[in-house]
Each structure stands twice: as C-alpha cells, then as structure tokens.
Scaffold this active site. Structure first.
Site, PDB file in Angstrom:
ATOM      1  N   ASP A 178      -0.128   5.553  -4.140  1.00 36.64           N
ATOM      2  CA  ASP A 178       0.920   6.583  -4.155  1.00 36.64           C
ATOM      3  C   ASP A 178       2.033   6.257  -3.145  1.00 36.64           C
ATOM      4  OD1 ASP A 178       2.334   9.136  -3.527  1.00 36.64           O
ATOM      5  OD2 ASP A 178       0.852   9.982  -4.894  1.00 36.64           O
ATOM      6  N   CYS A 218      -3.581  14.002  -5.071  1.00 35.69           N
ATOM      7  CA  CYS A 218      -3.680  12.658  -5.661  1.00 35.69           C
ATOM      8  C   CYS A 218      -3.718  12.745  -7.197  1.00 35.69           C
ATOM      9  CB  CYS A 218      -4.932  11.960  -5.151  1.00 35.69           C
ATOM     10  SG  CYS A 218      -5.113  10.276  -5.785  1.00 35.69           S
TER      11      CYS A 218
HETATM   12 ZN   LIG Z   1      -3.255   9.110  -4.972  1.00 37.92          ZN
END
Ligand SMILES: [Zn+2]
Length: 211
Positions: free
Chosen positions: A44, A101
């Site tokens: 990310d 997430c």
């Molecule tokens: Zn993530």
C-alpha cells in the site's frame, strides 16, 4: 511535464539536499549497508516504511507485498529473509500491517478477483478460518476487519518462526526478535500487537533439528 518527470526532478533536488547536509552521505551508503531491521510490510502506497518510522536510507531492509504475507513457498520473501537474517544479521524483523488494508478487506468478501489475486488472498482467508470462533464473535464489521488485520500480522510473525532460516539464527546468535505491528492510516500511529523474542518456543511440529 509528464507526471514521472516530476519524480526525476524531485530526485535530483533530494540528492543535492543530502549532499549539502552531509557531503559523505552517498559515499558511505554506497560502500556498505548494515541495517538493524528487516521490514515486511504491505505494498500500500500509504505505508512507506522509512517515512513512518523516521528512518533513513541504509537503516531498514524492506520487503513489501499485498497484506504483508510471509508464505513458506514464496521464494521472493524467503530470499529477502535469508539475506537479511543470514548475511546482514538484522537484529529485529518487523511485520507491519495496517488498518484499512484492501487485501484484508478483499479476503473477507466473496468477490472473485480471478486467478492470481484469488490465490494470494486465499492465504488470508485461511487466517480467518484459523481464528473463526473469535472473529465470528465480533458483530461490528469494522472491528472484525481490524481484528483480522491484527491476527494476520500475528500469523505472519509465527510463519517466520517456522522457517529454518529463523530457527538457525536463533540457535547461532540468539537473534532476531520478531515483531508484529499494525499502522493506523487515520492517525499515523503504529500499534504493536504481537512479539516473539528470539528462542521463543514454537509448536514442536515445526521445529527442525540438525540446523
Ligand atoms: Zn494493505
């Protein structure tokens, strides 16, 4: 100007700044890296290892993938682990997940992401199944999502301890310690959720002799 041209311009400015502050900066780094930490984090873009920990180039060895997984058949992650532990002799390994997430959320859904992503996310569904009783007891969907994120980090830390790479290092040099952290996108704060100090006993089924 193309968007990527800006990156190259920023890079030049950054390199000049570094040299201005410390003329020997690049010479020193080019000669040697001796990081104390291995960071296994999510890909990310909002969770950059160095930035959120205030560390500089040379301080953290980094591996990132979707939802920070440590899989026993992932030669990419295991090569990073082996190099960091056996050759760089890092003192600490941090598996850092993050609340919010997308990988965890996707794994909790029934959506078909097709071949490769389904294969990857299956590993998170397995973490859910391992902790099904606890997770089914949480009614609030956001809380359940947060808890699965924490449990996923915990499982990945335990996966590290199941490797002969870690077990050999624990036997030979009583390091590294393993840490499970979860970063908050909303406040920027890291929440430590799990820890395995070197030589923590694990399920004997996963212990290797003759290391
Ligand atoms: Zn993530």
């Amino acid at each position: 100007m193309k968007s990527y041209d800006k990156l190259l311009l920023e890079n030049k400015a950054w390199a000049q700044e570094r040299i201005k502050a410390d003329p020997d900066f690049f010479n020193r780094l080019a000669a040697l890296q001796t990081p104390e930490f291995l960071w296994i984090g999510c890909s990310d873009s909002r969770v950059p290892a160095n930035e959120i920990t205030g560390t500089k180039p040379g301080e953290i060895f980094v591996h990132r993938n979707i939802a920070n997984l440590v899989l026993h058949n992932d030669t990419n992650c295991l090569s990073v682990l082996d190099y960091a532990v056996t050759h760089l002799e890092v003192k600490h390994i941090i598996v850092c997940g993050h609340y919010g997430c997308g990988g965890i959320k996707a794994a909790m859904s029934n959506r078909n992401y097709n071949q490769v992503l389904n294969m990857w996310l299956r590993n998170i569904k397995d973490v859910f199944r391992l902790h099904q009783t606890e997770l089914d007891g949480i009614e609030d969907e956001d809380k359940k999502y947060e808890r699965l994120t924490e449990l996923n980090v915990q499982e990945q830390v335990m996966h590290l301890a199941k490797t002969s790479i870690i077990q050999r290092a624990w036997k030979n040099r009583q390091a590294p310690d393993l840490h499970g952290w979860v970063y908050g996108l909303k406040d920027g704060i890291i929440n430590p959720v799990f820890e395995m100090k070197a030589n923590t006993r694990i399920d004997p089924l996963y212990e290797y002799d003759d290391l």
